[in-house]
Design a protein around this motif. Structure first.
Motif, PDB file in Angstrom:
ATOM      1  N   GLY A 323     -28.284   1.161  21.314  1.00  0.00           N
ATOM      2  CA  GLY A 323     -28.652   1.191  19.895  1.00  0.00           C
ATOM      3  C   GLY A 323     -30.148   1.204  19.713  1.00  0.00           C
ATOM      4  O   GLY A 323     -30.894   1.543  20.644  1.00  0.00           O
ATOM      5  N   ASP A 324     -30.600   0.832  18.503  1.00  0.00           N
ATOM      6  CA  ASP A 324     -32.031   0.849  18.181  1.00  0.00           C
ATOM      7  C   ASP A 324     -32.799  -0.058  19.145  1.00  0.00           C
ATOM      8  O   ASP A 324     -32.503  -1.245  19.262  1.00  0.00           O
ATOM      9  N   VAL A 325     -33.790   0.519  19.784  1.00  0.00           N
ATOM     10  CA  VAL A 325     -34.455  -0.167  20.897  1.00  0.00           C
ATOM     11  C   VAL A 325     -35.409  -1.285  20.449  1.00  0.00           C
ATOM     12  O   VAL A 325     -36.052  -1.197  19.400  1.00  0.00           O
ATOM     13  N   VAL A 326     -35.468  -2.341  21.238  1.00  0.00           N
ATOM     14  CA  VAL A 326     -36.441  -3.433  21.084  1.00  0.00           C
ATOM     15  C   VAL A 326     -37.047  -3.717  22.463  1.00  0.00           C
ATOM     16  O   VAL A 326     -36.313  -3.793  23.449  1.00  0.00           O
ATOM     17  N   TYR A 327     -38.370  -3.844  22.516  1.00  0.00           N
ATOM     18  CA  TYR A 327     -39.051  -4.155  23.782  1.00  0.00           C
ATOM     19  C   TYR A 327     -39.335  -5.653  23.808  1.00  0.00           C
ATOM     20  O   TYR A 327     -40.385  -6.096  23.350  1.00  0.00           O
ATOM     21  N   GLU A 328     -38.386  -6.402  24.333  1.00  0.00           N
ATOM     22  CA  GLU A 328     -38.490  -7.862  24.296  1.00  0.00           C
ATOM     23  C   GLU A 328     -39.601  -8.336  25.243  1.00  0.00           C
ATOM     24  O   GLU A 328     -39.643  -7.913  26.401  1.00  0.00           O
ATOM     25  N   HIS A 329     -40.464  -9.225  24.732  1.00  0.00           N
ATOM     26  CA  HIS A 329     -41.563  -9.826  25.500  1.00  0.00           C
ATOM     27  C   HIS A 329     -42.668  -8.840  25.879  1.00  0.00           C
ATOM     28  O   HIS A 329     -43.396  -9.082  26.838  1.00  0.00           O
ATOM     29  N   ILE A 382     -33.919  -3.911  25.210  1.00  0.00           N
ATOM     30  CA  ILE A 382     -32.609  -4.237  24.632  1.00  0.00           C
ATOM     31  C   ILE A 382     -32.452  -3.527  23.283  1.00  0.00           C
ATOM     32  O   ILE A 382     -33.294  -2.718  22.905  1.00  0.00           O
ATOM     33  N   SER A 383     -31.377  -3.844  22.586  1.00  0.00           N
ATOM     34  CA  SER A 383     -31.191  -3.239  21.261  1.00  0.00           C
ATOM     35  C   SER A 383     -31.266  -4.325  20.193  1.00  0.00           C
ATOM     36  O   SER A 383     -31.180  -5.509  20.486  1.00  0.00           O
ATOM     37  N   GLU A 384     -31.454  -3.863  18.955  1.00  0.00           N
ATOM     38  CA  GLU A 384     -31.637  -4.808  17.829  1.00  0.00           C
ATOM     39  C   GLU A 384     -30.413  -5.695  17.604  1.00  0.00           C
ATOM     40  O   GLU A 384     -29.291  -5.250  17.788  1.00  0.00           O
TER      41      GLU A 384
ATOM     42  N   PHE B   4     -43.643  -2.331  17.593  1.00  0.00           N
ATOM     43  CA  PHE B   4     -43.091  -1.247  18.386  1.00  0.00           C
ATOM     44  C   PHE B   4     -41.767  -0.775  17.802  1.00  0.00           C
ATOM     45  O   PHE B   4     -40.834  -0.460  18.497  1.00  0.00           O
ATOM     46  N   SER B   5     -41.673  -0.787  16.486  1.00  0.00           N
ATOM     47  CA  SER B   5     -40.476  -0.278  15.818  1.00  0.00           C
ATOM     48  C   SER B   5     -40.920   0.555  14.628  1.00  0.00           C
ATOM     49  O   SER B   5     -42.049   0.429  14.166  1.00  0.00           O
ATOM     50  N   SER B   6     -40.033   1.387  14.127  1.00  0.00           N
ATOM     51  CA  SER B   6     -40.447   2.285  13.048  1.00  0.00           C
ATOM     52  C   SER B   6     -40.458   1.582  11.693  1.00  0.00           C
ATOM     53  O   SER B   6     -40.754   2.197  10.676  1.00  0.00           O
ATOM     54  N   ASN B   7     -40.200   0.276  11.673  1.00  0.00           N
ATOM     55  CA  ASN B   7     -40.332  -0.459  10.411  1.00  0.00           C
ATOM     56  C   ASN B   7     -41.783  -0.826  10.130  1.00  0.00           C
ATOM     57  O   ASN B   7     -42.122  -1.226   9.033  1.00  0.00           O
ATOM     58  N   PHE B   8     -42.618  -0.700  11.150  1.00  0.00           N
ATOM     59  CA  PHE B   8     -44.021  -1.056  11.006  1.00  0.00           C
ATOM     60  C   PHE B   8     -44.863   0.199  10.800  1.00  0.00           C
ATOM     61  O   PHE B   8     -44.645   1.213  11.456  1.00  0.00           O
ATOM     62  N   LYS B   9     -45.822   0.130   9.875  1.00  0.00           N
ATOM     63  CA  LYS B   9     -46.722   1.272   9.660  1.00  0.00           C
ATOM     64  C   LYS B   9     -48.184   0.855   9.752  1.00  0.00           C
ATOM     65  O   LYS B   9     -48.612  -0.076   9.072  1.00  0.00           O
ATOM     66  N   LEU B  10     -48.925   1.584  10.581  1.00  0.00           N
ATOM     67  CA  LEU B  10     -50.370   1.400  10.685  1.00  0.00           C
ATOM     68  C   LEU B  10     -51.055   2.516   9.905  1.00  0.00           C
ATOM     69  O   LEU B  10     -50.696   3.682  10.050  1.00  0.00           O
ATOM     70  N   GLY B  11     -52.024   2.164   9.086  1.00  0.00           N
ATOM     71  CA  GLY B  11     -52.783   3.166   8.334  1.00  0.00           C
ATOM     72  C   GLY B  11     -54.199   3.270   8.868  1.00  0.00           C
ATOM     73  O   GLY B  11     -54.809   2.260   9.222  1.00  0.00           O
TER      74      GLY B  11
END
Lengths: 384, 384
Positions: A323-329, A382-384, B4-11
Motif C-alpha cells: 500500500g501507500d509507502v512509509v519510510y519508518e525511521h 512499510i505501508s500506512e 516523505f509523503s505526498s501530503n506534505f508540500k514544500l514551496g
C-alpha cells in the motif's frame, strides 16, 4: 553535434529509478531529454523535457518515439529490439546497440556469446522448455544441484532458482531456460566499464556484494571490494574484455563470481547504469549516471576513482506490507555519519519491491560498513 | 510531519539556478515541491511537482501560493515580505523568517543589525538618497575613497561601486544607499552555517574568494581557504554568532573580509544556498542544497566536512555576445581531471550573466586550483 543546445534530443526507454537518476545529470548538463514509459506514475514523470506514455515492448511505440531523438538509450533491457534495429538503420544512435540487447535479453544467447568470445563463465545447458530438464536428468547429462534460469524477462533475481531436487523443479514455469553448474563462490563481484563511441574506456573499482549469511540475499554493495589486488585485476580485465567483445558504448555492468580457487566467472551483464554502481553518486569523482551520459554522447569520460569508501544498502518493501509507502525511521538514519537516502518516488510498496537505496560514505570503509549495518537495522519500508 | 509523503508540500519562491539545484535534492528525497516564479522559461520549470507563474514582489501572488504549502523557502531575497509575515501568522513555516528577510533586504538595516548584535562590520553611513552624499562630503563627515551600496534590490555585485572622486558619484542612481569605509583586505572569505528548527547547527569549511589581480572580480571559490587555523576559527565563530543572532533556520552564507591585520569584518549575508557553496555538490559529504532542505524540514543535518579539495569557477556570459547560448570548448574541459560543468539551462546569454558553474575537485587542492585555471582559460560562454 552540440548536445548542450535544444536542437539535440536524448531519448530514454524506461522511466523507473535508473531513468530518474539519469535525469539528475541530464538536468545538470541541461540536455534535452525524452522518456518513453508505460506507467503514468513512474519516477521519471518529472525532470524530463518530454514524457511519452507507451509500451516498451511494442514496436510502433518504440519506433515512433525513437525516430524523434538523436541518441537513444535504455534503463531496462526488456524493450522492442526490432524497433531499435530499424532506428539504427534510420541513423538514430542507439546505445546499447540492438545487437547487444538481443544477445543479452536471452540468457542462453548471452552464455553462448561468452563462450564464443572466450570469456569465462559457468558451464550450462539450454532448454526450449523447463519440462525438458527431466529428460536430461534421466539421461544423466544433468545432475542436482544446478541453477535454473529463465532465458527471458527475468529481473531482480526473479527467474532464478537453485534446484536441488525434483521438488524444486515442480513449480517452475515451463519456459525457455538454461541450467548452470552451481558454483560455490567466495565473493560476488561487479565491475562497471564505461566506453564512449570514440573507444575511450574507463573502469570503476571492483565492488563486492555482501550476502546475508542466512537469507542468501545481497545486503550490501561495498566499494572497493575487500579482495586482493590480484583478484581485482583479474576481474577488471575480464570486465574490460567483455565490454570490448560487445564493442559496447555506454556503461556495461559485469557481475562475476570469485570461485573458491580465485577464478573469475561471469554471471551476467547489464548494458546500463546498475544497482552495483549507485554508490558512485556519493563516493566517486563521477557518478555512473553522469558517466553513462558522457559515454553515449561521446563526451570525454570522467574520473572513476573513489573519493571515499562507499557502501550501498537497497531499500526494499518489508514483508507483510502493501500500500501507500512509509519510510519508518528515515530521520534516525539521516542522523548517522555520511548517510544519504535516495527515495525513488514509487507511491505503493509491496514486499521486496525496490523503493530506494541508501549510500554510506566514509574515508574508513570499515566504518562505512558498520554504519551501513545500523542503517539496515533501523529503517523499514512499510505501508500506512 | 511526514515529509516523505505526498501530503506534505514544500514551496520555493524563485525558479532560477539555486532553485534548480535545490530540486536535485527534493527529487532525491521525493519531496513534493511547488515553485513560484515570474519567468515561464526559468530553469526550475522542470523537476518540480507544481510550477506557478507569478511575481515574487506581489503580495497576492506570494500569499496565495504560500497558503498552499506547509514549508516555504526562497532562492532569492527580493520577495514580498508582507505576504510572508501573514503566512507565518497563518501557520505556514517560513524559512528564512520574514523578520530576517526584512532586515537583510535593506543593506542599511542589515548593517544596523550587525551593530546591534555586536557583530564586526566596516563602519558606514546611511543616506535616503545618493544626492545627500555630496552634503556629507562638504561637511567632511565623509571622505574619499568609500564604497557606495544601493540599500535595496542590488544583486551579483550590481548596486556596489567604489567611489574615489566626485566623477564616480555622477552616474549613480539617486536611491536609498549606504557608504562604507573601503577596507583594504587580504582575503574575502565565506562560511555557510546550517541550522535546523531544533537548533542543531553545523558550519561548512571556510572558503576563499580569489580575485583576478586586475579585473577585481571573483575568479575562483576555493575550499578550504588557504588561511591560518586561527583566522579560520575566527571567521567560523563570527558566522555562527551571526546565524544565532538571526535565530536563523536554513542556510546562512556569511561573506567576510580578512583585513590586513587579520580582523574579520562581515560584508553581507545571504539566507539561502549561495554561490560560495556550489562546490559542496562535489566536494562535501553533504551538498549545501541537501543541507538547506534538511535544515528547513527540521531533519538531522548532514556532515559538512569535505571529501576532497574543491574549486569553483562561475560560467558567465562573455563580453560582446548576446543571444542563444553556446558553451564553447565544454568538451575540452570535460577531459580534465575531476571537472564537472553545471549548465543552468538559461537559453539566452548576455555579458556577465551567470549561465553555469564548473567544479574542480582533487585530493590535492593546489592541483585543483591549477586545473581550475585551465578551465577558466578554455571554456567560453558565447552566442550562436
Amino acid at each position: 553535434m552540440n548536445y548542450f543546445s535544444s536542437n539535440f534530443k536524448l531519448g530514454i526507454l524506461g522511466g523507473g529509478q535508473l531513468g530518474k537518476m539519469l535525469l539528475y545529470d541530464t538536468r545538470k548538463f541541461d540536455i534535452y531529454t525524452c522518456i518513453l514509459e508505460a506507467n503514468n506514475d513512474a519516477p521519471c514523470k518529472m525532470a524530463c523535457n518530454e514524457f511519452h506514455l507507451g509500451d516498451l515492448m511494442n514496436y510502433d511505440a518504440v519506433y515512433n518515439f525513437g525516430k524523434q531523438v538523436d541518441v537513444l538509450t535504455i534503463e531496462i533491457e526488456n524493450v522492442n529490439v526490432d524497433a531499435l534495429e530499424d532506428l539504427e538503420k534510420k541513423g538514430v544512435k542507439v546505445y546499447p546497440a540492438s545487437k547487444t540487447l538481443r544477445t543479452i535479453q536471452n540468457k542462453a544467447t548471452q552464455k553462448l556469446f561468452y563462450i564464443d568470445h572466450d570469456l569465462p563463465t559457468a558451464s550450462f545447458s539450454r532448454f526450449a522448455f523447463t519440462s525438458e530438464i527431466t529428460e536430461a536428468l534421466d539421461h544423466e547429462s544433468l545432475s542436482f544441484p544446478f541453477v535454473w534460469k529463465r532465458a527471458q524477462f527475468g529481473y531482480d533475481g526473479t527467474g532464478v532458482k537453485i534446484v536441488r531436487s525434483m521438488t524444486d523443479l515442480e513449480n517452475l514455469p515451463n519456459v525457455e531456460c538454461i541450467t548452470e553448474t552451481l558454483v560455490p563462490f567466495k565473493n560476488e563481484l561487479a565491475v562497471i566499464v564505461a566506453r564512449n563511441a570514440s573507444g575511450e574506456t574507463k573502469t570503476y573499482p571492483v565492488v563486492e556484494m555482501e550476502f546475508h549469511p542466512e537469507a542468501n540475499q545481497v545486503e550490501y554493495v561495498i566499494c572497493p571490494a575487500r579482495i586482493s589486488d590480484e583478484v581485482s585485476k583479474k576481474a577488471t580485465d575480464i570486465a574490460l574484455k567483455t565490454s570490448q567483445a560487445f564493442n559496447h558504448v555506454g556503461l556495461l555492468a559485469v557481475e562475476m563470481f570469485q570461485t573458491q580457487d580465485d577464478q573469475i566467472l561471469i554471471n551476467e551483464v547489464a548494458p546500463r547504469p546498475h544497482n552495483s554502481g549507485h554508490h558512485t553518486i556519493e563516493s566517486s569523482y563521477t557518478s555512473q549516471f553522469e558517466q553513462h551520459i558522457r559515454a553515449i554522447l561521446n563526451l570525454p569520460l570522467g574520473r572513476t576513482e573513489s573519493k571515499v569508501g562507499g557502501v550501498m544498502v537497497n531499500l526494499v518493501g518489508a514483508e507483510g506490507y502493501s500500500g501507500d509507502v512509509v519510510y519508518e525511521h528515515i530521520e534516525a538514519i539521516m542522523k548517522m555519519d555520511g548517510v544519504t537516502p535516495h527515495i525513488y518516488g514509487k507511491k505503493q510498496t509491496r514486499p521486496f519491491r525496490k523503493m530506494g537505496h541508501v549510500t554510506i560514505v566514509n574515508k574508513d570503509l570499515r566504518e562505512a560498513r558498520k554504519i551501513a549495518e545500523q542503517v539496515k537495522n533501523t529503517i523499514k519500508v512499510i505501508s500506512e
